[in-house]
Design an enzyme around this catalytic site. Structure first.
Site, PDB file in Angstrom:
ATOM      1  N   ASN A   1      -6.315   3.150  10.945  1.00  0.00           N
ATOM      2  CA  ASN A   1      -5.517   2.025  11.421  1.00  0.00           C
ATOM      3  C   ASN A   1      -5.262   2.041  12.919  1.00  0.00           C
ATOM      4  O   ASN A   1      -4.998   1.006  13.523  1.00  0.00           O
ATOM      5  CB  ASN A   1      -4.172   1.970  10.682  1.00  0.00           C
TER       6      ASN A   1
ATOM      7  N   HIS B   1      -1.410  -8.117   3.258  1.00  0.00           N
ATOM      8  CA  HIS B   1      -1.159  -8.700   4.580  1.00  0.00           C
ATOM      9  C   HIS B   1      -2.113  -8.194   5.657  1.00  0.00           C
ATOM     10  O   HIS B   1      -2.078  -8.664   6.790  1.00  0.00           O
ATOM     11  CB  HIS B   1       0.296  -8.503   4.995  1.00  0.00           C
TER      12      HIS B   1
ATOM     13  N   SER C   1      -3.599  -3.548   0.659  1.00  0.00           N
ATOM     14  CA  SER C   1      -2.435  -4.302   1.127  1.00  0.00           C
ATOM     15  C   SER C   1      -2.874  -5.718   1.470  1.00  0.00           C
ATOM     16  O   SER C   1      -3.825  -5.910   2.238  1.00  0.00           O
ATOM     17  CB  SER C   1      -1.824  -3.628   2.365  1.00  0.00           C
TER      18      SER C   1
ATOM     19  N   THR D   1       8.891  -7.044 -11.995  1.00  0.00           N
ATOM     20  CA  THR D   1       8.433  -8.415 -12.185  1.00  0.00           C
ATOM     21  C   THR D   1       7.506  -8.823 -11.047  1.00  0.00           C
ATOM     22  O   THR D   1       7.854  -8.685  -9.880  1.00  0.00           O
ATOM     23  CB  THR D   1       9.629  -9.380 -12.236  1.00  0.00           C
TER      24      THR D   1
ATOM     25  N   ALA E   1       0.812  -1.212   0.000  1.00  0.00           N
ATOM     26  CA  ALA E   1       0.000   0.000   0.000  1.00  0.00           C
ATOM     27  C   ALA E   1       0.847   1.264   0.000  1.00  0.00           C
ATOM     28  O   ALA E   1       0.432   2.285  -0.548  1.00  0.00           O
ATOM     29  CB  ALA E   1      -0.935   0.001   1.202  1.00  0.00           C
ATOM     30  N   THR E   2       2.026   1.217   0.606  1.00  0.00           N
ATOM     31  CA  THR E   2       2.872   2.414   0.620  1.00  0.00           C
ATOM     32  C   THR E   2       3.232   2.838  -0.794  1.00  0.00           C
ATOM     33  O   THR E   2       3.155   4.020  -1.152  1.00  0.00           O
ATOM     34  CB  THR E   2       4.139   2.168   1.455  1.00  0.00           C
TER      35      THR E   2
ATOM     36  N   CYS F   1       4.067   1.297  12.072  1.00  0.00           N
ATOM     37  CA  CYS F   1       4.923   2.071  11.177  1.00  0.00           C
ATOM     38  C   CYS F   1       5.623   3.222  11.893  1.00  0.00           C
ATOM     39  O   CYS F   1       6.584   3.787  11.384  1.00  0.00           O
ATOM     40  CB  CYS F   1       4.101   2.616  10.013  1.00  0.00           C
TER      41      CYS F   1
ATOM     42  N   GLN G   1      -7.255  -0.933   5.773  1.00  0.00           N
ATOM     43  CA  GLN G   1      -7.884  -1.567   6.936  1.00  0.00           C
ATOM     44  C   GLN G   1      -9.339  -1.946   6.702  1.00  0.00           C
ATOM     45  O   GLN G   1      -9.896  -2.747   7.444  1.00  0.00           O
ATOM     46  CB  GLN G   1      -7.797  -0.616   8.139  1.00  0.00           C
TER      47      GLN G   1
END
Length: 353
Positions: A134, A181, A179, A216, A68-69, A299, A162
């Site tokens: 978050n 994860h 994201s 890739t 996501a960043t 973070c 989230q």
């Protein structure tokens, strides 16, 4: 170890791991190669792309990113004009917006952590807001913000990291960051959904493998992300009911000595951010080493700063420093949650009866 840090990352779903293993063990072809093995890998990537897109609005395309960043950086740096965002955004939004050097308007939130959509001035090119915060779990009025953005011809960027698969994403947005994860998928992969008709200048240059994004792709990571997304759709009602039960148990057990940070109504209830007067959070973490919980965003850990989100609610440094975040979800058992809260509450009381 009792794991209560679902906002930092979620446990990998067994089904996602199973989908990844063939591509880690044998399917080593580059999905951008034209031979048969490459085409097979590419087919797995496209299946995953469709699975991720199934939970998103129609009329756009999913571009896989490293997370996501990257997706947020690409969207913010690719827009033009001024930027409007909120005081409780993730650092990936706030820091990137500051780094552009463009005019920046930061909307405040109330003491419940909710933003009131404000008039957007002409010249603004991007409005950015997260669907679910978050740190405190509050659900923001994305549809109203998107309507205001559209009024002045600005793009609406939704950080749905989230909320994806948990809270419906309004159709009026133009860009959506995801994201894997955070939905029981693997780390190292995310996505940016881009509405049809929007073209972003490249953030990464090279092979242009994703049509605007170079690099890739990993079929294994894509497959894991796709299956995790498919599970979020299939288990949506079951997961939400489970989270609601856990929330009710936690609130009943904590009692009046703990105060909830943020709205309890407009909130994803798998996020419980609470404070207790005089609590020494560092000591609490030391006393409860076998419980994984957070003192704020992962973070920002180690920065020494109090949470900008809690400060935006009007909390003082002492209140912010006496707050903890408990995150739970699909794989959290009722027994584990109640046992953890009993331990945390007892350790807190030992500090200050």
């Amino acid at each position: 170890m009792i794991y209560l840090d679902y906002q930092a990352t979620t446990p990998l779903a067994p089904e996602a791991l199973k989908a990844m293993l063939p591509w880690l063990e044998q399917g080593h072809a580059n999905p951008h190669s034209p031979h048969r093995a490459g085409r097979q890998a590419r087919a797995a990537v496209e299946v995953a792309r469709d699975q991720v897109a199934a939970l998103l609005p129609p009329g756009g395309r999913v571009v896989f990113t490293s997370g996501a960043t990257e997706a947020l950086n690409w969207a913010i740096k690719g827009a033009s004009g001024g930027i409007v965002t909120t005081a409780i955004e993730h650092a990936a939004v706030l820091d990137t917006a500051h780094a552009t050097g463009r005019d920046l308007t930061i909307l405040p939130v109330d003491d419940k952590g909710l933003v009131a959509p404000a008039s957007v001035a002409p010249g603004v090119g991007l409005v950015a807001a997260m669907l679910v915060n978050n740190e405190i779990g509050t659900v923001q009025p994305i549809a109203a913000l998107a309507e205001e953005a559209r009024r002045v011809g600005a793009w609406m960027l939704c950080d749905a990291v989230q909320g994806y698969g948990r809270i419906a994403i309004p159709d009026g947005v133009d860009l959506i960051a995801l994201s894997a994860h955070k939905i029981h998928g693997p780390k190292g992969i995310g996505a940016l959904w881009i509405r049809d008709g929007i073209t972003l200048p490249a953030l990464l240059h090279g092979g242009d493998q994703e049509g605007g994004r170079s690099g890739t792709l990993s079929p294994a990571l894509c497959a894991g992300f796709g299956v995790a997304a498919k599970l979020m759709a299939a288990r949506a009602e079951e997961d939400m009911a489970h989270v609601e039960r856990l929330w009710a148990l936690a609130i009943a057990q904590l009692g009046p000595d703990w105060t909830i940070n943020g709205s309890t109504d407009r909130r994803y209830r798998g996020n419980l951010n609470v404070r207790r007067e005089g609590l020494d959070v560092a000591r609490l973490m030391s006393d409860c080493r076998d419980i994984a919980f957070s003192a704020g965003s992962a973070c920002a850990s180690g920065s020494g700063r109090t949470s900008h989100v809690l400060r935006a609610l009007g909390l003082g440094d002492a209140q912010a420093r006496s707050s903890i975040r408990l995150g739970f979800g699909r794989y959290t058992t009722e027994a584990d949650l109640t046992a953890a809260i009993a331990r945390l509450d007892a350790a807190a009381r030992a500090q200050r009866p």
